[in-house]
Design a protein around this motif. Structure first.
Motif, mmCIF file in Angstrom:
data_model
loop_
_atom_site.group_PDB
_atom_site.id
_atom_site.type_symbol
_atom_site.label_atom_id
_atom_site.label_comp_id
_atom_site.label_asym_id
_atom_site.label_seq_id
_atom_site.Cartn_x
_atom_site.Cartn_y
_atom_site.Cartn_z
ATOM 1 N N SER A 9 37.635 -16.337 17.484
ATOM 2 C CA SER A 9 36.307 -16.382 18.091
ATOM 3 C C SER A 9 35.311 -15.569 17.274
ATOM 4 O O SER A 9 35.664 -14.576 16.652
ATOM 5 N N TRP A 16 34.066 -11.766 13.525
ATOM 6 C CA TRP A 16 35.204 -12.613 13.870
ATOM 7 C C TRP A 16 36.331 -11.782 14.457
ATOM 8 O O TRP A 16 36.618 -10.682 13.993
ATOM 9 N N SER A 67 39.036 -21.672 12.459
ATOM 10 C CA SER A 67 39.566 -22.388 13.625
ATOM 11 C C SER A 67 40.873 -23.104 13.290
ATOM 12 O O SER A 67 41.690 -23.354 14.178
ATOM 13 N N TRP A 68 41.104 -23.417 12.039
ATOM 14 C CA TRP A 68 42.343 -24.089 11.624
ATOM 15 C C TRP A 68 43.545 -23.150 11.724
ATOM 16 O O TRP A 68 44.692 -23.594 11.645
ATOM 17 N N VAL A 70 44.333 -21.350 14.359
ATOM 18 C CA VAL A 70 44.861 -21.291 15.731
ATOM 19 C C VAL A 70 46.194 -22.038 15.790
ATOM 20 O O VAL A 70 46.316 -23.168 15.317
#
Length: 78
Positions: A9, A16, A67-68, A70
């Protein structure tokens, strides 16, 4: 040891944070959050743990691709 990134996030739009779990293969032992700056600090240490490998991966990933990460799992075997 198994470390998995569970959430990425952007806090206040530019800082970050990465939520992660740490386990032993039989279950989750710890949940935590690490900032990008903290991950970079750990990444620069001479450590071979899955946690350090996660931090090195975070450091090497462009922010547009965070985000990749996660769901990414790091183990003693990786």
């Amino acid at each position: 040891m198994i470390v998995q990134i569970t959430v990425v996030s952007a806090v206040r739009g530019h800082l970050w944070e990465f939520d992660f779990t740490l386990g032993n293969g039989e279950g989750k032992l710890f949940e935590g959050t690490i900032s990008l700056d903290e991950a970079i600090g750990f990444a620069n240490r001479a450590d071979l743990s899955p946690f350090a490998e996660m931090c090195r991966t975070i450091k090497a990933t462009p922010s547009g691709e965070f985000s990749w990460l996660v769901g990414r799992i790091f183990t003693n075997d990786s």
